[in-house]
Scaffold this motif. Structure first.
Motif, PDB file in Angstrom:
ATOM      1  N   PRO A 192       0.856  -1.192   0.000  1.00 17.64           N
ATOM      2  CA  PRO A 192       0.000   0.000   0.000  1.00 17.64           C
ATOM      3  C   PRO A 192       0.889   1.238   0.000  1.00 17.64           C
ATOM      4  CG  PRO A 192       0.241  -0.802   2.238  1.00 17.64           C
ATOM      5  CD  PRO A 192       1.049  -1.743   1.355  1.00 17.64           C
ATOM      6  N   ASP A 193       0.309   2.405  -0.249  1.00 12.79           N
ATOM      7  CA  ASP A 193       1.129   3.614  -0.183  1.00 12.79           C
ATOM      8  C   ASP A 193       0.981   4.316   1.165  1.00 12.79           C
ATOM      9  OD1 ASP A 193      -1.510   4.307  -0.696  1.00 12.79           O
ATOM     10  OD2 ASP A 193      -0.933   6.215  -1.610  1.00 12.79           O
ATOM     11  N   HIS A 194       0.111   3.732   2.032  1.00 15.75           N
ATOM     12  CA  HIS A 194      -0.153   4.401   3.314  1.00 15.75           C
ATOM     13  C   HIS A 194      -0.536   3.345   4.347  1.00 15.75           C
ATOM     14  CE1 HIS A 194      -2.065   7.055   6.287  1.00 15.75           C
ATOM     15  NE2 HIS A 194      -1.576   8.111   5.629  1.00 15.75           N
ATOM     16  N   VAL A 195       0.003   3.484   5.543  1.00 12.73           N
ATOM     17  CA  VAL A 195      -0.352   2.571   6.644  1.00 12.73           C
ATOM     18  C   VAL A 195      -0.629   3.405   7.886  1.00 12.73           C
ATOM     19  CG1 VAL A 195       0.468   0.708   8.168  1.00 12.73           C
ATOM     20  CG2 VAL A 195       1.106   0.709   5.732  1.00 12.73           C
ATOM     21  N   SER A 196      -1.762   3.109   8.533  1.00 11.85           N
ATOM     22  CA  SER A 196      -2.028   3.718   9.841  1.00 11.85           C
ATOM     23  C   SER A 196      -1.980   2.593  10.861  1.00 11.85           C
ATOM     24  CB  SER A 196      -3.406   4.366   9.901  1.00 11.85           C
ATOM     25  OG  SER A 196      -3.521   5.365   8.912  1.00 11.85           O
ATOM     26  N   ALA A 197      -1.225   2.790  11.941  1.00  9.99           N
ATOM     27  CA  ALA A 197      -1.167   1.764  12.991  1.00  9.99           C
ATOM     28  C   ALA A 197      -1.518   2.432  14.310  1.00  9.99           C
ATOM     29  CB  ALA A 197       0.220   1.142  13.044  1.00  9.99           C
ATOM     30  N   TYR A 198      -2.621   1.975  14.881  1.00 11.82           N
ATOM     31  CA  TYR A 198      -3.129   2.598  16.104  1.00 11.82           C
ATOM     32  C   TYR A 198      -2.976   1.658  17.290  1.00 11.82           C
ATOM     33  CZ  TYR A 198      -5.315   5.805  12.805  1.00 11.82           C
ATOM     34  OH  TYR A 198      -5.535   6.711  11.811  1.00 11.82           O
ATOM     35  N   ALA A 199      -2.530   2.215  18.404  1.00 13.93           N
ATOM     36  CA  ALA A 199      -2.482   1.429  19.638  1.00 13.93           C
ATOM     37  C   ALA A 199      -3.911   1.209  20.106  1.00 13.93           C
ATOM     38  CB  ALA A 199      -1.695   2.186  20.701  1.00 13.93           C
ATOM     39  N   LEU A 200      -4.259  -0.043  20.380  1.00 16.86           N
ATOM     40  CA  LEU A 200      -5.587  -0.325  20.920  1.00 16.86           C
ATOM     41  C   LEU A 200      -5.743   0.488  22.201  1.00 16.86           C
ATOM     42  CD1 LEU A 200      -8.233  -2.015  20.968  1.00 16.86           C
ATOM     43  CD2 LEU A 200      -6.999  -3.708  22.318  1.00 16.86           C
ATOM     44  N   THR A 201      -6.832   1.242  22.283  1.00 16.02           N
ATOM     45  CA  THR A 201      -7.040   2.137  23.418  1.00 16.02           C
ATOM     46  C   THR A 201      -8.297   1.713  24.164  1.00 16.02           C
ATOM     47  OG1 THR A 201      -6.028   3.900  22.131  1.00 16.02           O
ATOM     48  CG2 THR A 201      -7.309   4.571  24.049  1.00 16.02           C
ATOM     49  N   VAL A 202      -8.201   1.674  25.463  1.00 17.01           N
ATOM     50  CA  VAL A 202      -9.370   1.297  26.262  1.00 17.01           C
ATOM     51  C   VAL A 202     -10.220   2.539  26.458  1.00 17.01           C
ATOM     52  CG1 VAL A 202     -10.170   0.340  28.447  1.00 17.01           C
ATOM     53  CG2 VAL A 202      -8.037  -0.479  27.427  1.00 17.01           C
ATOM     54  N   LYS A 261       4.278   6.348   1.808  1.00 21.69           N
ATOM     55  CA  LYS A 261       5.367   6.451   0.844  1.00 21.69           C
ATOM     56  C   LYS A 261       5.554   7.947   0.555  1.00 21.69           C
ATOM     57  CE  LYS A 261       6.470   2.120   0.102  1.00 21.69           C
ATOM     58  NZ  LYS A 261       5.903   1.240  -0.936  1.00 21.69           N
ATOM     59  N   PRO A 262       6.706   8.357   0.055  1.00 24.86           N
ATOM     60  CA  PRO A 262       6.937   9.784  -0.191  1.00 24.86           C
ATOM     61  C   PRO A 262       5.802  10.399  -1.009  1.00 24.86           C
ATOM     62  CG  PRO A 262       8.956   8.533  -0.573  1.00 24.86           C
ATOM     63  CD  PRO A 262       7.875   7.527  -0.313  1.00 24.86           C
ATOM     64  N   GLU A 263       5.371  11.564  -0.593  1.00 24.16           N
ATOM     65  CA  GLU A 263       4.318  12.341  -1.283  1.00 24.16           C
ATOM     66  C   GLU A 263       2.937  11.692  -1.198  1.00 24.16           C
ATOM     67  OE1 GLU A 263       5.550  15.221  -3.382  1.00 24.16           O
ATOM     68  OE2 GLU A 263       7.334  14.720  -2.173  1.00 24.16           O
ATOM     69  N   GLN A 264       2.795  10.629  -0.444  1.00 25.56           N
ATOM     70  CA  GLN A 264       1.494   9.947  -0.395  1.00 25.56           C
ATOM     71  C   GLN A 264       0.778  10.149   0.938  1.00 25.56           C
ATOM     72  OE1 GLN A 264       0.082   8.582  -3.114  1.00 25.56           O
ATOM     73  NE2 GLN A 264       1.925   9.308  -4.173  1.00 25.56           N
ATOM     74  N   GLU A 265       1.159  11.181   1.678  1.00 29.86           N
ATOM     75  CA  GLU A 265       0.449  11.473   2.926  1.00 29.86           C
ATOM     76  C   GLU A 265      -1.032  11.657   2.625  1.00 29.86           C
ATOM     77  OE1 GLU A 265       2.916  13.358   1.769  1.00 29.86           O
ATOM     78  OE2 GLU A 265       4.449  13.703   3.313  1.00 29.86           O
ATOM     79  N   CYS A 266      -1.864  11.384   3.605  1.00 29.59           N
ATOM     80  CA  CYS A 266      -3.303  11.592   3.434  1.00 29.59           C
ATOM     81  C   CYS A 266      -3.584  13.085   3.655  1.00 29.59           C
ATOM     82  CB  CYS A 266      -4.078  10.739   4.431  1.00 29.59           C
ATOM     83  SG  CYS A 266      -5.837  11.102   4.459  1.00 29.59           S
ATOM     84  N   ALA A 267      -4.009  13.761   2.599  1.00 30.57           N
ATOM     85  CA  ALA A 267      -4.210  15.207   2.668  1.00 30.57           C
ATOM     86  C   ALA A 267      -5.278  15.557   3.705  1.00 30.57           C
ATOM     87  CB  ALA A 267      -4.602  15.752   1.298  1.00 30.57           C
TER      88      ALA A 267
END
Lengths: 594, 356
Positions: free
Chosen positions: B180-190, B235-241
């Motif tokens: 993919p060109d973008h990955v979001s990884a979130y800490a599971l939050t209670v 990836k470079p230049e692929q930030e979520c606007a």
């Protein structure tokens, strides 16, 4: 003015929960003293704390009319911390109702107060209360009272303060058996103050028993021990509402308002007399002696002035605690306070917080030690941080108590274990009956003020009871254990303990603090040390994660609020060196449950 | 170039509720799909008429947007005025995506999909209460690409009960393999009030999550991703606007229940339930539930706190020298700006609360 033979002055001696306040309610009703519409439970317990805890702290005396007699009912405090107040109210009486729960039997402190009453030549009218309970066993406990106190079992009345059964008979017995007061109405005035409290509108209101002579409204009075002179602005009796009278004669009990601003000027045991025709002081006056000490610090350093004012004001109401400013490296500015006992300490602290809207940290309770230095001088200290370095100390003495415990025999073993664990020496072990045992131990006061009482209660399901008297000072092998947080000694946690217990104290405190101190940005060593020697160590590992993971659908506000809350929380932390310590950590760490 | 402007659409329906989720979504109100979409188009039409700015990004989130009729959703997206080359993202659950979805979305100008992958370990997916399995994800990604969508985000959650470090490593490696060109990884939050909150035995541990974060960062960085915000890599230049808009205190408008909006320091949000939202739109009422207007100093602090989360950082002067000293291992200080180190990103709150 009533003739002496128509007066009866008495108090009720009873253990907490044995129904004293309920009996007082019934007596008020029986004598028509309170309009039934205004009746509320525990009418005479005036403070919220008293009602909540079910104990009487401040005394209320009340005048009842019963069959052509004036009956003065003098309430007594129900806790071992207030022994001196009890002795003063007993001195105002000729008799006492001994009230014992018919399902539980007599308790140690009741027994101690009863002995005290007998020493004061009071006539005891014994009654077993709560005979309406299914578990009541009046025959058994009547026999016990006979064995312990020598009061014939067949003279012991049976009542239910709850239902009112037997209450009239009890009052008849009071009139019958308790002798009227003796006194000379024509002699110079001698009045015994047996309680004072501060009323914000009237100033000090004192309860007074006239021993000889007459107390007239408007008289110039001399307070013999305080060395002060006041006018008797108002003299009256409580029925139970305060009712002014022109005078109180010998043998009578009432209240006195004399424009006094400080209860310390009208302490329990004070003698009042007429300035114009003075009489000597009555016997038995004693200054209150604090036994337990602790530092009280405002959670918010800005509240130091408020705390000082609160201590000044509250002392107008209760002169039996002491306070002096002190400073702590960890807690900033506060006060070293002395109390009659642990309960007294808790009550004062609670009243300061409640009545003056303060939030306080109390340091570990301490007793007063006598330090003999190698240079031949001695030093009295009540704060571990005042202990000189070990090489300057020759030996230390600590206060001991003679503690009497009454317990069902089943718990004897566990109580002996408790007392021995607290460095106690057994003095006596005796069966009061096949089911009940009396244990007498000499124990260091320091071992009792931590949580001895709670331990005793929990080991015996609440059945054992305790009374104690001071038993002098003794040399003990004592050391000071310091607790270091990130290498900085936290004076609030320092404690003087017996050498054999120093290791376990150090271990327990470091373990406890490890749980209580939140992880910081760096490792925080927690050490216990005697002098320079580390005896225990734990580490709070550096925190690694504190971040809000995501923002749901553009909800920035929530994120910001969480951070604002976190920032607020930081402000409520005490900084010890670079370590941020939450208030709760102090409170919980100093709660020394085993 | 005009300032960026974002539009968010909220779809508050899920086939089942994940027990860690505290967000505005319902699994028992599917009978409302049509009425809700009607209301959504009505609100958009109303705001377009009132001069809604032209959007440079659109994000359709939830809930599960792929649960509602894709044709209808595509029509609604088409009704939003957008700039040329606007980024248009729809969140999808891998198991509910079909050819029809992709075709309809692409027809409406959608150029980016965000898949709720969460994990690629089958057991962890079960423990998180998700309906898909690792293969579903691979299929969904293939489907999207076949339909012409090149920009893909894969959303991950770490720290679920029973997830080992090896499970997590496997997930990251598989995700990288999907390219993919973008990955979001979130800490599971209670979150308070969730079933997870009531079960401490399944609560994540900070140290474990810290380890997993560092592992993810290292693997993703090696694979050519750049961490541009604490939980986001691209990836470079692929930030979520659209995502960047939030962190840059940009302006955006939220449509639908519980959607949040921001305009120049004023933040407001819509009523929480779909039922209430539908009622209010139908009766031509206002759907704004509440608002806050930040004074300039709070607005400034908020701006710093948000910016600190990104690789853009905050000005050197936003921390005292004493704090810089204390925070030293967590921050990188240049002449002009302060940014967080990898370890520092995990302690961003500690830094944020010291900003001044």
């Amino acid at each position: 003015m009533a003739s002496l033979d128509r007066i009866r002055n008495l108090c009720i001696i009873a253990h907490i929960d044995h129904g004293k306040s309920t009996l007082a309610d019934r007596l008020l009703e029986l004598c028509g003293a309170v309009d039934p519409r205004e009746m509320r439970a525990q009418y005479l317990d005036s403070m919220d704390i008293e009602r909540e805890r079910g104990i009487t702290i401040k005394l209320q005396s009340v005048r009842l009319d019963y069959k052509d007699h004036l009956v003065h009912l003098i309430d007594t405090p129900g806790h071992v911390d207030f022994g001196y107040e009890v002795s003063r109210s007993l001195a105002a009486c000729e008799g006492a109702i001994l009230l014992v729960d018919a399902a539980q039997g007599i308790e140690a402190q009741t027994l101690a107060n009863c002995y005290l009453a007998l020493e004061n030549d009071l006539e005891i009218v014994a009654a077993l209360n709560k005979i309406d309970l299914p578990a009541a066993d009046p025959d058994r406990y009547a026999a016990e009272i006979e064995k312990v106190l020598g009061i014939p079992a067949d003279s012991i009345l049976r009542v239910s303060a709850k239902t009112g059964e037997g209450v009239a008979e009890l009052l008849d017995a009071v009139i019958d058996r308790i002798p009227p007061p003796v006194g000379d109405p024509d002699a110079p005035l001698q009045g015994l103050i047996f309680d004072s409290h501060f009323d914000q509108y009237r100033g000090v209101v004192s309860s007074v028993r006239i021993m000889n002579g007459t107390l007239n409204t408007g008289a110039r009075l001399k307070f013999v021990q305080a060395g002060a002179v006041y006018n008797a602005e108002e003299v009256g009796v409580r029925r139970p509402d305060p009712t002014p009278v022109a005078s109180l004669g010998a043998g009578e009990v009432g209240y006195l308002i004399a424009g006094i601003k400080d209860v310390g000027e009208a302490r329990s045991g004070e003698t009042i007399t007429n300035l114009s025709q003075p009489a000597p002081a009555l016997d038995g006056y004693d200054e209150p002696r604090p036994m337990v000490f602790c530092g009280l610090y405002p959670v918010d350093g800005d509240e130091f002035t408020t705390l000082r004012e609160a201590l000044e004001k509250l002392r107008l109401n209760d002169s039996s605690y002491t306070y002096a400013p002190e400073s702590s490296g960890a807690l900033g500015f506060g006060f070293r306070c002395g109390f009659l006992g642990l309960l007294h300490m808790e009550i004062i602290r609670e009243r300061l917080e409640r009545e003056f809207n303060l939030s306080l940290i109390a340091t570990a309770p301490s007793v007063q030690y006598i330090v003999h230095k190698t240079n031949g001088t001695t030093l009295t200290i009540d704060n571990p941080s005042e202990l000189p370095p070990a090489d300057e100390v020759d030996h230390i003495e600590e206060p001991f108590l003679r503690a009497t415990i009454l317990t069902p025999t089943d718990y004897t073993g566990t109580l002996m274990e408790l007392c021995q664990g607290r460095r106690g020496d057994m003095i006596k072990l005796e069966y009061l009956s096949p089911e009940r045992m009396e244990l007498v131990y000499e124990l260091p006061l320091a071992e009792v003020v931590t949580d001895f009482f709670d331990q005793m209660k929990s080991r015996t399901q609440g059945y054992a009871s305790l009374d104690y008297d001071p038993a002098g000072y003794r040399v003990s092998n004592l050391v000071k254990v310091d607790i270091l947080l990130n290498s900085i000694a936290v004076d609030a946690f320092s404690m003087i303990v017996h050498k054999e217990k120093s290791y376990s104290y150090g271990l327990r405190m470091t373990e406890k603090l490890k749980e209580l101190i939140p992880r910081q940005l760096f490792d925080v060593p927690i050490q216990a040390a005697i002098g320079g020697r580390i005896i225990a160590r734990e580490t709070v590992k550096a925190k690694r994660k504190d971040v809000l993971a995501k923002c749901y659908g553009g909800d920035i506000s929530r994120k910001r609020k969480l951070l604002e809350k976190q920032k607020e929380g930081k402000k409520r932390m005490k900084n010890i060196g670079r370590v941020e310590v939450p208030q709760e950590a102090f409170v919980s760490a100093l709660r020394l449950d085993d | 170039m005009t300032a960026p402007f974002g539009v968010y659409l909220h779809i508050p329906f899920c086939s089942r509720r994940c027990d860690y989720c505290a967000f505005a979504t319902w699994s028992d109100r599917h009978h409302l799909h049509d009425e809700y979409l009607d209301a959504l188009s009505a609100e958009i039409a109303r705001e377009v008429e009132r001069g809604l700015p032209v959007a440079s990004s659109v994000f359709v989130g939830g809930g599960t947007p792929s649960l509602v009729d894709p044709v209808r959703l595509a029509n609604i997206v088409s009704s939003i005025p957008v700039t040329a080359g606007a980024e248009i993202t729809i969140e999808c659950n891998p198991e509910s995506v079909t050819d029809t979805h992709i075709a309809s979305y692409v027809g409406a100008g959608v150029d980016r999909l965000s898949f709720g992958v969460q994990s690629l370990s089958a057991e962890v997916l079960v423990s998180l209460g998700r309906d898909h399995n690792p293969d579903t994800v691979t299929e969904a990604v293939a489907l999207a690409r076949a339909g012409g969508i090149e920009r893909l985000n894969l959303d991950l959650i770490y720290g679920g009960a029973g997830e080992s470090i090896a499970d997590w490593q496997h997930t990251i490696e598989q995700v990288i393999a999907l390219d993919p060109d973008h990955v979001s990884a979130y800490a599971l939050t209670v979150e308070a009030g969730t079933p997870l909150a009531d079960d401490p035995s399944r609560h994540p541990e900070d140290d474990d999550q810290a380890d997993k974060y560092l592992l993810a960062d290292s693997l993703l960085t090696s694979a050519g991703f750049i961490n541009y915000e604490i939980s986001n890599w691209s990836k470079p230049e692929q930030e979520c606007a659209h995502n960047l808009l939030y962190w840059r205190q940009g302006n955006y408008r939220g449509f639908g229940c519980a959607a949040h909006s921001h305009q120049d320091g004023r933040r407001w949000w819509n009523v929480r339930t779909p039922d209430r939202y539908i009622d209010l739109i139908t009766s031509n009422g206002t759907v704004e539930a509440s608002a806050e207007e930040l004074d300039s100093s709070r607005q400034r602090i908020e701006g710093l706190q948000l910016s600190l989360r990104t690789r853009e950082g905050v000005p050197r002067s936003s921390l005292s020298d004493a704090d810089i000293n204390l925070l030293d291992p967590l921050i990188v200080v240049t002449e002009d700006i302060i940014t967080l180190t990898t370890e520092g990103r995990l302690l961003a709150n500690e830094v944020a609360v010291r900003l001044r």
